[in-house]
Design a protein around this motif. Structure first.
Motif, PDB file in Angstrom:
ATOM      1  N   UNK A 198       0.589  -1.142  -0.074  1.00  0.00           N
ATOM      2  CA  UNK A 198       0.098  -0.017  -0.001  1.00  0.00           C
ATOM      3  C   UNK A 198       0.937   1.109   0.025  1.00  0.00           C
ATOM      4  N   UNK A 199       0.210   2.546   0.069  1.00  0.00           N
ATOM      5  CA  UNK A 199       1.066   3.706   0.022  1.00  0.00           C
ATOM      6  C   UNK A 199       1.827   3.970   1.372  1.00  0.00           C
ATOM      7  N   UNK A 200       3.108   4.494   1.055  1.00  0.00           N
ATOM      8  CA  UNK A 200       3.635   4.774   2.180  1.00  0.00           C
ATOM      9  C   UNK A 200       3.314   6.290   2.650  1.00  0.00           C
ATOM     10  N   UNK A 201       3.028   6.161   3.958  1.00  0.00           N
ATOM     11  CA  UNK A 201       2.602   7.420   4.483  1.00  0.00           C
ATOM     12  C   UNK A 201       1.252   8.087   3.991  1.00  0.00           C
ATOM     13  N   UNK A 202       1.080   9.184   3.723  1.00  0.00           N
ATOM     14  CA  UNK A 202      -0.223   9.743   3.404  1.00  0.00           C
ATOM     15  C   UNK A 202      -0.552   9.205   2.038  1.00  0.00           C
ATOM     16  N   UNK A 203       0.300   9.040   1.026  1.00  0.00           N
ATOM     17  CA  UNK A 203       0.094   8.576  -0.171  1.00  0.00           C
ATOM     18  C   UNK A 203      -0.082  10.041  -1.290  1.00  0.00           C
ATOM     19  N   UNK A 204      -0.108  11.033  -0.625  1.00  0.00           N
ATOM     20  CA  UNK A 204      -0.362  12.062  -1.476  1.00  0.00           C
ATOM     21  C   UNK A 204       0.879  12.708  -1.957  1.00  0.00           C
ATOM     22  N   UNK A 205       2.042  12.313  -1.180  1.00  0.00           N
ATOM     23  CA  UNK A 205       3.347  12.725  -1.800  1.00  0.00           C
ATOM     24  C   UNK A 205       3.896  12.531  -3.019  1.00  0.00           C
ATOM     25  N   UNK A 206       4.430  13.232  -3.965  1.00  0.00           N
ATOM     26  CA  UNK A 206       4.774  13.010  -5.483  1.00  0.00           C
ATOM     27  C   UNK A 206       5.951  12.044  -5.311  1.00  0.00           C
ATOM     28  N   UNK A 207       6.092  11.247  -6.087  1.00  0.00           N
ATOM     29  CA  UNK A 207       7.128  10.290  -6.019  1.00  0.00           C
ATOM     30  C   UNK A 207       7.970   9.982  -7.468  1.00  0.00           C
ATOM     31  N   UNK A 208       8.884  10.844  -7.608  1.00  0.00           N
ATOM     32  CA  UNK A 208       9.635  10.816  -8.820  1.00  0.00           C
ATOM     33  C   UNK A 208      10.539   9.540  -9.253  1.00  0.00           C
ATOM     34  N   UNK A 209       9.893   8.840 -10.195  1.00  0.00           N
ATOM     35  CA  UNK A 209      10.472   7.510 -10.752  1.00  0.00           C
ATOM     36  C   UNK A 209      11.056   7.569 -11.675  1.00  0.00           C
ATOM     37  N   UNK A 210      11.823   6.499 -12.363  1.00  0.00           N
ATOM     38  CA  UNK A 210      12.187   6.324 -13.659  1.00  0.00           C
ATOM     39  C   UNK A 210      12.631   4.888 -13.691  1.00  0.00           C
ATOM     40  N   UNK A 211      12.301   4.499 -15.014  1.00  0.00           N
ATOM     41  CA  UNK A 211      12.708   2.955 -15.465  1.00  0.00           C
ATOM     42  C   UNK A 211      14.248   3.009 -15.612  1.00  0.00           C
ATOM     43  N   UNK A 212      14.884   1.856 -15.015  1.00  0.00           N
ATOM     44  CA  UNK A 212      16.210   1.606 -15.070  1.00  0.00           C
ATOM     45  C   UNK A 212      16.924   1.707 -16.650  1.00  0.00           C
ATOM     46  N   UNK A 213      16.081   1.486 -17.743  1.00  0.00           N
ATOM     47  CA  UNK A 213      16.710   1.700 -18.987  1.00  0.00           C
ATOM     48  C   UNK A 213      16.582   3.051 -19.343  1.00  0.00           C
ATOM     49  N   UNK A 214      15.894   3.858 -18.686  1.00  0.00           N
ATOM     50  CA  UNK A 214      15.640   5.400 -19.177  1.00  0.00           C
ATOM     51  C   UNK A 214      16.969   5.924 -18.314  1.00  0.00           C
ATOM     52  N   UNK A 215      17.294   5.492 -17.156  1.00  0.00           N
ATOM     53  CA  UNK A 215      18.494   6.463 -16.420  1.00  0.00           C
ATOM     54  C   UNK A 215      19.857   6.064 -17.068  1.00  0.00           C
ATOM     55  N   UNK A 216      19.845   4.863 -17.348  1.00  0.00           N
ATOM     56  CA  UNK A 216      20.990   4.568 -18.036  1.00  0.00           C
ATOM     57  C   UNK A 216      20.987   5.382 -19.737  1.00  0.00           C
ATOM     58  N   UNK A 217      19.833   5.411 -20.381  1.00  0.00           N
ATOM     59  CA  UNK A 217      19.678   6.060 -21.539  1.00  0.00           C
ATOM     60  C   UNK A 217      19.938   7.754 -21.449  1.00  0.00           C
TER      61      UNK A 217
END
Length: 311
Positions: A198-217
């Motif tokens: 489930x969501x960590x904390x309130x769940x309202x916080x923005x979570x900046x993600x990236x796929x491993x292929x894109x960070x390498x890219x």
């Protein structure tokens, strides 16, 4: 092109290496623990010790590799997501600051001799911004004041000192949560698989993600494009809230994702790291996209579908 990568045998470094080899580049890993992985054709590996001064004598093999490279990439750094104590916090700082200083000295020596690389690409993190709620963050946004933000400040200070003191082009890639077989995703996927996700904390916080292929890219892109410099947000173009992230992960894993993980529970498991897991950062990738980078996984659903196959 010859690319020397400090931390090349790490999770992102191995991904980047594969992409560089596919594009026809040669790669040298500067490794604290060489020999962990079988080397592909086009890759060499040398031992790297960031605390050892170069001195006035013959250069160690890793410094010779830096001198012969066209671009140096620094992905080294002690892992963030674990329980901290004073010793580990010192390792977090020293592994970032002193690695950059060692590489800077090797680049400076090479440049004074009339050779050396023309660019230095350093890792950084979106954690430098601190907890910023719903604010959209471009690379000009100020740094936060918490300990992790100030670690990012010290890290980038050393990164950009490489350019200031040697004249090479410098890029700092401010990475988000990388989706792949290591790091953040396995830690959140396990409880989801056990039906307690489930969501960590309130769940309202923005979570900046990236796929491993894109960070390498992204690293490959800034290596090959000498018109890109300065800090670059290395996140996906569509950040989501933690509640949205947890829902998408639950759908991919075919598990429920309604049970929130409370802050006090995080404190028990992670200690001083826990508050940072509920920080909110909403970076924009406009600078990177304006430079011409095209994301392989701009949307969270397909990125998770791809990443969980590696778990």
């Amino acid at each position: 092109m010859r690319v020397a990568i400090a931390g090349g045998n790490g999770f992102i470094g191995r991904r980047l290496t594969d992409q560089l080899l596919e594009a026809g580049h040669d790669v040298t890993w500067l490794s604290h623990r060489p020999g962990r992985y079988r080397l592909a054709g086009g890759v060499t590996e040398v031992a790297f010790e960031y605390m050892a001064p170069l001195g006035d004598g013959p250069l160690p093999e890793w410094a010779e590799a830096v001198a012969s490279a066209d671009v140096v990439v620094n992905l080294s750094g002690y892992p963030i997501v674990m329980r901290w104590n004073d010793e580990r916090k010192q390792l977090l700082r020293d592994s970032r600051v002193y690695t950059a200083r060692a590489l800077k000295e090797a680049i400076r020596r090479a440049r004074e001799g009339g050779g050396g690389p023309s660019a230095y690409i350093g890792a950084s993190a979106v954690g430098i911004y601190g907890d910023e709620g719903d604010t959209v963050l471009d690379e000009s946004a100020p740094a936060g004041t918490d300990w992790l933000s100030q670690l990012g400040v010290a890290w980038e200070r050393e990164t950009f000192a490489v350019g200031d003191e040697t004249g090479v082009r410098v890029v700092a890639v401010r990475t988000g949560l990388v989706l792949g077989s290591e790091g953040f995703l396995p830690k959140v996927a396990l409880p989801a698989k056990l039906f307690v996700g489930g969501p960590v904390g309130s769940g309202r916080q923005w979570t900046p993600w990236i796929h491993a292929a894109d960070i390498a890219g992204i690293y490959k892109f800034v290596i090959e494009h000498d018109d890109v410099s300065g800090p670059v947000n290395g996140t996906a173009p569509q950040p989501v809230t933690m509640r949205e992230f947890s829902g998408a992960l639950g759908r991919v894993l075919h598990r429920p994702s309604w049970l929130p993980v409370p802050g006090f529970g995080l404190r028990i498991v992670l200690g001083e790291v826990a508050p940072y897991m509920v920080y909110s950062q909403r970076p924009t990738t406009r600078k990177l996209e304006d430079a011409g980078y095209e994301f392989a996984y701009p949307e969270l659903g397909p990125a998770l579908e791809s990443a969980v196959k590696e778990l």
